[in-house]
Motif scaffolding. Structure first.
Motif, PDB file in Angstrom:
ATOM      1  N   UNK A 312     -27.609  17.715 -26.975  1.00  0.00           N
ATOM      2  CA  UNK A 312     -26.846  18.759 -26.288  1.00  0.00           C
ATOM      3  C   UNK A 312     -27.139  18.795 -24.793  1.00  0.00           C
ATOM      4  N   UNK A 313     -28.426  18.824 -24.438  1.00  0.00           N
ATOM      5  CA  UNK A 313     -28.831  18.889 -23.023  1.00  0.00           C
ATOM      6  C   UNK A 313     -30.009  17.943 -22.827  1.00  0.00           C
ATOM      7  N   UNK A 314     -29.983  17.181 -21.730  1.00  0.00           N
ATOM      8  CA  UNK A 314     -31.077  16.260 -21.400  1.00  0.00           C
ATOM      9  C   UNK A 314     -31.688  16.690 -20.065  1.00  0.00           C
ATOM     10  N   UNK A 315     -33.011  16.889 -20.040  1.00  0.00           N
ATOM     11  CA  UNK A 315     -33.695  17.306 -18.812  1.00  0.00           C
ATOM     12  C   UNK A 315     -34.815  16.313 -18.488  1.00  0.00           C
ATOM     13  N   UNK A 316     -34.538  15.292 -17.661  1.00  0.00           N
ATOM     14  CA  UNK A 316     -35.587  14.328 -17.303  1.00  0.00           C
ATOM     15  C   UNK A 316     -36.678  15.004 -16.472  1.00  0.00           C
ATOM     16  N   UNK A 322     -37.083  16.194 -21.688  1.00  0.00           N
ATOM     17  CA  UNK A 322     -37.001  17.324 -22.606  1.00  0.00           C
ATOM     18  C   UNK A 322     -35.534  17.493 -22.969  1.00  0.00           C
ATOM     19  N   UNK A 323     -35.247  17.455 -24.274  1.00  0.00           N
ATOM     20  CA  UNK A 323     -33.861  17.526 -24.743  1.00  0.00           C
ATOM     21  C   UNK A 323     -33.674  18.722 -25.655  1.00  0.00           C
ATOM     22  N   UNK A 324     -32.516  19.350 -25.534  1.00  0.00           N
ATOM     23  CA  UNK A 324     -32.091  20.339 -26.527  1.00  0.00           C
ATOM     24  C   UNK A 324     -31.141  19.616 -27.458  1.00  0.00           C
ATOM     25  N   UNK A 325     -31.472  19.621 -28.741  1.00  0.00           N
ATOM     26  CA  UNK A 325     -30.665  18.892 -29.709  1.00  0.00           C
ATOM     27  C   UNK A 325     -30.229  19.829 -30.833  1.00  0.00           C
ATOM     28  N   UNK A 326     -29.178  19.400 -31.545  1.00  0.00           N
ATOM     29  CA  UNK A 326     -28.764  20.130 -32.744  1.00  0.00           C
ATOM     30  C   UNK A 326     -29.282  19.359 -33.947  1.00  0.00           C
ATOM     31  N   UNK A 327     -30.133  20.017 -34.729  1.00  0.00           N
ATOM     32  CA  UNK A 327     -30.712  19.377 -35.907  1.00  0.00           C
ATOM     33  C   UNK A 327     -30.628  20.359 -37.077  1.00  0.00           C
ATOM     34  N   UNK A 328     -29.957  19.955 -38.131  1.00  0.00           N
ATOM     35  CA  UNK A 328     -29.779  20.846 -39.265  1.00  0.00           C
ATOM     36  C   UNK A 328     -28.929  22.058 -38.940  1.00  0.00           C
ATOM     37  N   UNK A 329     -28.040  21.914 -37.931  1.00  0.00           N
ATOM     38  CA  UNK A 329     -27.194  23.025 -37.533  1.00  0.00           C
ATOM     39  C   UNK A 329     -27.876  24.039 -36.642  1.00  0.00           C
ATOM     40  N   UNK A 330     -29.097  23.736 -36.189  1.00  0.00           N
ATOM     41  CA  UNK A 330     -29.884  24.650 -35.359  1.00  0.00           C
ATOM     42  C   UNK A 330     -30.263  23.942 -34.053  1.00  0.00           C
ATOM     43  N   UNK A 331     -30.253  24.674 -32.947  1.00  0.00           N
ATOM     44  CA  UNK A 331     -30.673  24.106 -31.671  1.00  0.00           C
ATOM     45  C   UNK A 331     -32.195  24.114 -31.592  1.00  0.00           C
ATOM     46  N   UNK A 332     -32.782  22.956 -31.293  1.00  0.00           N
ATOM     47  CA  UNK A 332     -34.229  22.839 -31.153  1.00  0.00           C
ATOM     48  C   UNK A 332     -34.541  21.991 -29.929  1.00  0.00           C
ATOM     49  N   UNK A 333     -35.785  22.089 -29.468  1.00  0.00           N
ATOM     50  CA  UNK A 333     -36.230  21.294 -28.333  1.00  0.00           C
ATOM     51  C   UNK A 333     -36.987  20.067 -28.787  1.00  0.00           C
ATOM     52  N   UNK A 334     -36.811  18.954 -28.062  1.00  0.00           N
ATOM     53  CA  UNK A 334     -37.518  17.716 -28.376  1.00  0.00           C
ATOM     54  C   UNK A 334     -38.035  17.100 -27.089  1.00  0.00           C
ATOM     55  N   UNK A 335     -39.253  16.555 -27.144  1.00  0.00           N
ATOM     56  CA  UNK A 335     -39.806  15.836 -25.998  1.00  0.00           C
ATOM     57  C   UNK A 335     -39.707  14.349 -26.302  1.00  0.00           C
ATOM     58  N   UNK A 336     -38.862  13.658 -25.554  1.00  0.00           N
ATOM     59  CA  UNK A 336     -38.517  12.267 -25.844  1.00  0.00           C
ATOM     60  C   UNK A 336     -39.017  11.343 -24.747  1.00  0.00           C
ATOM     61  N   UNK A 337     -39.074  10.064 -25.034  1.00  0.00           N
ATOM     62  CA  UNK A 337     -39.488   9.078 -24.048  1.00  0.00           C
ATOM     63  C   UNK A 337     -38.511   9.000 -22.884  1.00  0.00           C
ATOM     64  N   UNK A 338     -39.028   8.659 -21.710  1.00  0.00           N
ATOM     65  CA  UNK A 338     -38.196   8.617 -20.505  1.00  0.00           C
ATOM     66  C   UNK A 338     -37.085   7.579 -20.609  1.00  0.00           C
ATOM     67  N   UNK A 339     -37.273   6.562 -21.454  1.00  0.00           N
ATOM     68  CA  UNK A 339     -36.286   5.476 -21.549  1.00  0.00           C
ATOM     69  C   UNK A 339     -35.354   5.644 -22.743  1.00  0.00           C
ATOM     70  N   UNK A 340     -35.223   6.845 -23.280  1.00  0.00           N
ATOM     71  CA  UNK A 340     -34.363   7.049 -24.445  1.00  0.00           C
ATOM     72  C   UNK A 340     -32.924   6.662 -24.100  1.00  0.00           C
TER      73      UNK A 340
END
Length: 369
Positions: A312-316, A322-340
């Motif tokens: 949903x949202x990507x914040x380098x 730091x990404x806001x993603x939809x997982x299981x129909x719910x918005x959650x935060x994820x900390x992902x690698x810089x090269x995703x």
């Protein structure tokens, strides 16, 4: 230096109870951080330890000495305030030595103590300046030096970094950590900043509404929060809380994470399932730290599950995203690698490490297991 024992301590103003049966034990050389939102009672508790306020019930021991009825000057403590509390008409050296002078410590001993403290805090070149000529960080070092020369049983810090800018806070945090490592001092430190708590403490007491929600090491507080309040208060970004349910199938425990048609069904790893079997058929809350989502490697590969998500949202931030993603129909935060290799709006598959999952009872909001 000394240990600190706080046993069933209460504080009330009339019918209003500010602190409710506080129990804390810290050993000689521990760095205890009292952390919580404004109004939770952490500064009141520090004042009770310092003797600046009287307790309504319970007992406080510094070392082997019961200090409930002792004047602050008799408790052998030193306090560093948020406001520094320096005398503007005195030099740095005079500010540091003032307490020793009041105790009629011989001049030669005072001068040596001041020189040692100034050298330790790297302010020896400022010894003849007045507070108005110092930066915020330098003033804080002077305040710490004044406490150091006392060689007290316990150091008390009351939000000492809250007046500093962001970079200086980080620098001073490092200096306080170094100071504790050099001295092996017993420190009680009050802050509302959970990053300060995590980085400085050997023990943390998380407070809310005059009650200790959890007392433990930083790792215990972060990885095994006692309830949903601790889970979301400690950690930046905070832990994701996802409404879920548990059900058994073929003697295995499955977690349905999220809501509606988009909910995700995953088999729980044995370790997490063992503690949660009693909640089969019930609603639970899943706690997942952002770094447990989108993992590339895990010590527990058998606990890793693949989940379809939508970005949903990507914040380098530089080192990561730091990404806001939809997982299981719910918005959650994820900390992902810089090269995703994904961007906002894309659907993709991420690996979720369920060994880091924490389950909470949906009714009591207390951790399961």
């Amino acid at each position: 230096m000394a240990s600190l024992h706080i046993s069933n301590v209460r504080k009330a103003y009339g019918a209003t109870e500010i602190l409710k049966n506080i129990n804390i034990d810290v050993s000689h050389g521990d760095f205890l951080v009292l952390v919580g939102p404004s109004g939770c009672g952490k500064s009141t508790l520090l004042s009770l330890v310092a003797g600046l306020d009287t307790i309504s019930g319970g007992e406080i021991l510094i070392g082997e000495d019961r200090v409930n009825d002792l004047h602050p000057s008799e408790r052998d403590i030193a306090m560093v305030f948020q406001s520094y509390a320096l005398y503007p008409n005195m030099t740095v050296g005079q500010n540091i030595s003032f307490g020793l002078e009041m105790r009629k410590v011989p001049k030669a001993e005072r001068e040596k103590a001041v020189a040692d403290a100034a050298r330790l805090l790297q302010i020896d070149h400022l010894i003849d300046r007045r507070p108005a000529q110092l930066s915020g960080g330098q003033r804080q070092r002077v305040a710490m030096g004044r406490a150091l020369v006392r060689k007290p049983k316990i150091f008390l810090f009351d939000e000492p970094l809250s007046n500093l800018d962001a970079k200086l806070r980080v620098d001073m945090r490092t200096e306080i950590k170094k100071l504790h490592q050099r001295l092996g001092a017993t420190i009680v430190y009050v802050t509302h900043d959970q990053i300060e708590a995590m980085t400085l403490a050997t023990r943390i007491a998380v407070m809310k509404g005059g009650v200790i929600q959890q007392f433990g090491t930083p790792a215990e507080i972060y990885n095994s929060p006692a309830n949903t309040f601790v889970a979301t208060f400690m950690g930046s970004p905070s832990m994701n809380l996802i409404p879920s349910s548990l059900a058994t199938q073929d003697a295995k425990l499955f977690l349905t994470m999220g809501e509606g048609a988009a909910a995700v069904k995953l088999e729980l790893p044995p370790q997490q399932a063992e503690a949660a079997f009693g909640f089969a058929g019930k609603k639970v809350i899943v706690g997942l730290r952002p770094e447990a989502i989108g993992v590339e490697h895990s010590r527990s590969q058998s606990a890793v599950r693949e989940v379809d998500v939508k970005m949903l949202v990507m914040e380098p931030t530089g080192p990561d995203v730091f990404a806001v993603i939809e997982m299981g129909g719910v918005e959650v935060g994820a900390r992902l690698g810089a090269d995703i290799p994904h961007s906002a709006g894309e659907r993709c598959t991420l690996r979720v490490d369920l060994s880091k999952l924490v389950l909470f009872d949906a009714q009591t909001e207390q951790r399961i297991g």
